[in-house]
Design an enzyme around this catalytic site. Structure first.
Site, short mmCIF file in Angstrom:
data_model
loop_
_atom_site.label_atom_id
_atom_site.label_comp_id
_atom_site.label_asym_id
_atom_site.label_seq_id
_atom_site.Cartn_x
_atom_site.Cartn_y
_atom_site.Cartn_z
N GLU A 1 31.68 -5.02 36.98
CA GLU A 1 32.39 -4.51 38.15
C GLU A 1 33.86 -4.48 37.75
O GLU A 1 34.50 -5.52 37.67
CB GLU A 1 32.19 -5.44 39.35
CG GLU A 1 32.90 -4.93 40.58
CD GLU A 1 33.15 -6.01 41.64
OE1 GLU A 1 33.15 -5.65 42.81
OE2 GLU A 1 33.37 -7.19 41.30
N ASP B 1 23.88 -12.30 38.11
CA ASP B 1 25.27 -12.00 38.44
C ASP B 1 26.15 -13.05 37.78
O ASP B 1 25.87 -14.24 37.88
CB ASP B 1 25.44 -12.04 39.97
CG ASP B 1 26.47 -11.06 40.46
OD1 ASP B 1 27.58 -11.05 39.89
OD2 ASP B 1 26.17 -10.31 41.40
N ASP C 1 31.09 -9.97 37.68
CA ASP C 1 31.82 -9.85 38.94
C ASP C 1 33.33 -9.87 38.76
O ASP C 1 33.87 -10.73 38.05
CB ASP C 1 31.41 -11.07 39.80
CG ASP C 1 31.95 -11.03 41.19
OD1 ASP C 1 31.46 -10.21 41.97
OD2 ASP C 1 32.86 -11.82 41.51
N HIS D 1 26.34 -3.81 47.65
CA HIS D 1 26.45 -4.83 48.70
C HIS D 1 27.88 -5.00 49.23
O HIS D 1 28.09 -5.79 50.14
CB HIS D 1 25.94 -6.17 48.16
CG HIS D 1 26.86 -6.74 47.12
ND1 HIS D 1 27.08 -6.10 45.90
CD2 HIS D 1 27.64 -7.83 47.09
CE1 HIS D 1 27.95 -6.80 45.20
NE2 HIS D 1 28.30 -7.86 45.90
N ASP D 2 28.84 -4.31 48.62
CA ASP D 2 30.23 -4.43 49.06
C ASP D 2 30.71 -3.20 49.82
O ASP D 2 31.89 -3.10 50.16
CB ASP D 2 31.17 -4.60 47.84
CG ASP D 2 31.01 -5.96 47.19
OD1 ASP D 2 30.66 -6.92 47.89
OD2 ASP D 2 31.24 -6.04 45.97
C1 GLC Z 1 32.85 -8.91 43.88
C2 GLC Z 1 31.55 -9.04 44.63
C3 GLC Z 1 31.83 -9.33 46.06
C4 GLC Z 1 32.57 -10.63 46.14
C5 GLC Z 1 33.80 -10.65 45.23
C6 GLC Z 1 34.25 -12.05 44.98
O1 GLC Z 1 33.62 -7.86 44.33
O2 GLC Z 1 30.78 -7.88 44.44
O3 GLC Z 1 30.67 -9.35 46.85
O4 GLC Z 1 32.97 -10.86 47.45
O5 GLC Z 1 33.55 -10.11 43.97
O6 GLC Z 1 33.33 -12.71 44.15
#
Ligand code: GLC
Ligand code: CA
Length: 557
Positions: free
Chosen positions: A258, A98, A201, A330-331
């Site tokens: 993402e 990640d 991310d 996971h979100d």
């Molecule tokens: C992304 C991650 C999430 C995290 C956020 C800040 O959205 O997937 O889990 O809280 O970024 O890093």
């Protein structure tokens, strides 16, 4: 579109803290992951994304990194990670780390140095502004986890720093070339270690509208969502192209981002032959429940909305590149709990949802536990919640006047913790996740939803996913399944989701997204049923009787 090595793969996300504990401390770890590689191989997935295992105070469960070059002792050691890379390779699997570079932890060396000397070189690694006590903050943006994005710089009364996520996640200043060089150096260091690439991310946030300015408030708190700023930000692609050039392209690495809030017309600059990434996630279905009021306003998503959202993305990406198709991560809450109504959440229905997502054009991307149909968990009280975002949303709901019961009901439906309960490996104590006390309670339904039971059963959800993956690998069908065009069929028919995949062969994928049966007149007499989620499909010539939640892949030539 050029063919790439990863196009025919199937990816799988591991959220390490809840995957498999190996030493009885109740926290999932890298040796635990290694011990499960054969299980993943048996399922058939081959690209593995590991949510962060770097050193971290875990304020946002690892997305707050205090050392990019080291593994957090909770998860193991760098040697463990090297072993994971090697063991994965031996099994023809590829590991993605990640990449969290919009922000780091406030415990990172850079931020500590910035606090020690805000006007020094590390001060320039962040967004730090002079601020007189009592004056308004530099702007009124609301962070993703609620509250203002500005806080006093630790140790100072006259400086504030920016964090669009948690206050322990100070934003990195990408306008500073020195910071960018540090980031690229780190990326290359990992790629040289033998990983196949990264999941990236929250990357759209690296470009801010500067100088800082406020926008009209969108809630009574006087703040405005940071997303409003992103609508106006331009120039993120210059950073991203530079990063791709300096890192990923040199290694032929796989980079999946993402990406939210990007402009659709810019898609060809993000993915495909000229893209700065290999792939992005298709979040269109997840976006359906988003509301300007946060979780409080989160809407239920209907099957028809899900279908239209997904088809819109398929149309958007069709000549450009691949998106990754997901039902959860996971979100998000568990996909089966979100998209299949209460009372209808059978294995048959779960197979239908999984099959409809998996057979789309793009990269199928599973999340741990999805393959056995893990569901949202229960929240007896708010104290059970671990996730910082959940606590932020809960507080916002109380402030807006909801009762604790009402707020807890919404948390139960929306919390990220739903996806973060330990993986249910067996029906034994602690679901086989740990011999100690699990860091987070196991979902009580583990006695009937677990891998061990499903591995033995040919008609289980796990077996169904294994068959779907095998089909994607099957030489006869691969070209059509991987590269064939998606063409919706009877798109306006409510609660039916159906589409062709047209390549060297023509496949028709159908899901009856309801409990009631329906009659369907097929365009021609199918040649065969490639996969189904119920035995004894009722097919007579071109007339098809679909039972509730029945899912089929038919070959038409
Ligand atoms: C992304 C991650 C999430 C995290 C956020 C800040 O959205 O997937 O889990 O809280 O970024 O890093
Ligand atoms: Ca452990």
């Amino acid at each position: 579109m050029k063919k790439e090595w990863w196009h025919n793969k199937v990816a799988y996300q591991i959220w390490p803290k809840s995957f498999q504990d190996s030493n009885g401390d109740g926290i999932g770890d890298i040796p635990g992951i290694i011990s499960r590689l054969d299980d993943l191989r048996a399922l058939g997935v081959d690209i593995l994304w590991l949510s962060p295992v770097y050193c971290s105070p875990l304020a946002d469960e690892g997305y707050d990194i205090s050392d990019y070059y080291a593994v957090d002792p909770h998860f193991g050691t760098l040697e463990d990670l090297d072993r994971l890379i090697a063991e994965a390779k031996q099994r023809n699997m590829y590991l993605l780390m990640d990449l969290v570079v919009n922000h780091c932890s406030d415990e990172h060396y850079w931020f500590r140095q910035a606090c020690a000397d805000p006007e020094g070189p590390y001060g320039q690694f962040f967004y730090i502004e002079k601020h007189k006590p009592g004056d308004p903050m530099p702007c009124n943006w609301r962070g993703y986890f609620g509250g203002p994005v500005w806080d006093l710089l630790p140790g100072h009364e006259d400086y504030v720093y920016l964090h669009v996520f948690h206050k322990k996640q100070p934003d990195l200043n990408w306008e500073n070339p020195q910071l960018r060089r540090e980031v690229y150096k780190m990326i290359n260091w990992w790629l040289d270690r033998g990983i196949a690439g990264f999941r990236i991310d929250a990357i759209i946030n690296i470009k801010k509208v500067l100088p800082f300015r406020s926008y009209p408030a969108d809630r009574p708190d006087g703040l405005c969502s940071v997303q409003r700023m992103l609508e106006e930000a331009t120039g993120v692609l210059e950073f991203l192209d530079e990063m791709a050039e300096e890192t990923f392209r040199k290694h032929d690495a796989f980079a999946i981002a993402e990406l939210f809030d990007n402009k659709p017309e810019e898609l060809p600059r993000f993915i495909g032959d000229k893209g700065c990434f290999s792939c992005i996630f298709d979040f269109a279905p997840e976006m359906l429940s988003k509301s300007p009021d946060g979780w409080m306003g989160a809407k239920e998503v209907t099957p028809d909305q899900w279908k239209h959202a997904v088809f819109t993305s398929q149309r958007l990406a069709k000549d450009t590149g691949f998106m990754a198709n997901i039902i959860e991560n996971h979100d998000e809450p568990r996909g089966v709990s979100r998209y299949i109504p209460e009372g209808e959440r059978s294995e048959t229905a779960k197979k239908m949802l999984g099959g409809l997502s998996f057979m789309l054009r793009g990269l199928p991307f599973l999340y741990q536990g999805q393959e056995i149909g893990m569901e949202n968990t229960v929240f007896p009280t708010i104290d059970q919640a671990d996730d910082c975002n959940t606590h932020g949303e809960y507080a916002a709901m109380l402030e807006a006047g909801l009762t604790p019961e009402e707020a807890l009901a919404i948390v139960s439906r929306m919390s990220r913790d739903n996806a973060r309960t330990p993986v249910q490996w067996t029906g034994e104590k602690n679901a086989g996740f740990t011999t100690g006390t699990p860091w987070y309670p196991i979902n009580p339904n583990y006695r009937h939803i677990n891998l061990e039971e499903q591995r033995q059963r040919p008609d289980s959800l796990w077996s169904f996913y294994r068959d779907l993956i095998a089909l994607r690998r099957n030489e006869q069908w691969q070209e059509t399944i991987v590269y064939g065009a998606t063409e919706p069929w009877h798109e306006d028919e409510s609660r039916l989701m159906a589409y062709y995949r047209r390549g060297p062969h023509t496949l028709l994928v159908l899901g009856n997204w309801q409990q009631e049966p329906r009659e369907v007149q097929l365009p021609s007499v199918p040649q065969s049923i490639l996969l189904s989620n119920l035995p004894d499909t009722q097919l007579e010539g071109a007339s098809l009787h679909l039972r509730g939640y029945e899912f089929l892949i038919l070959t038409l030539n």
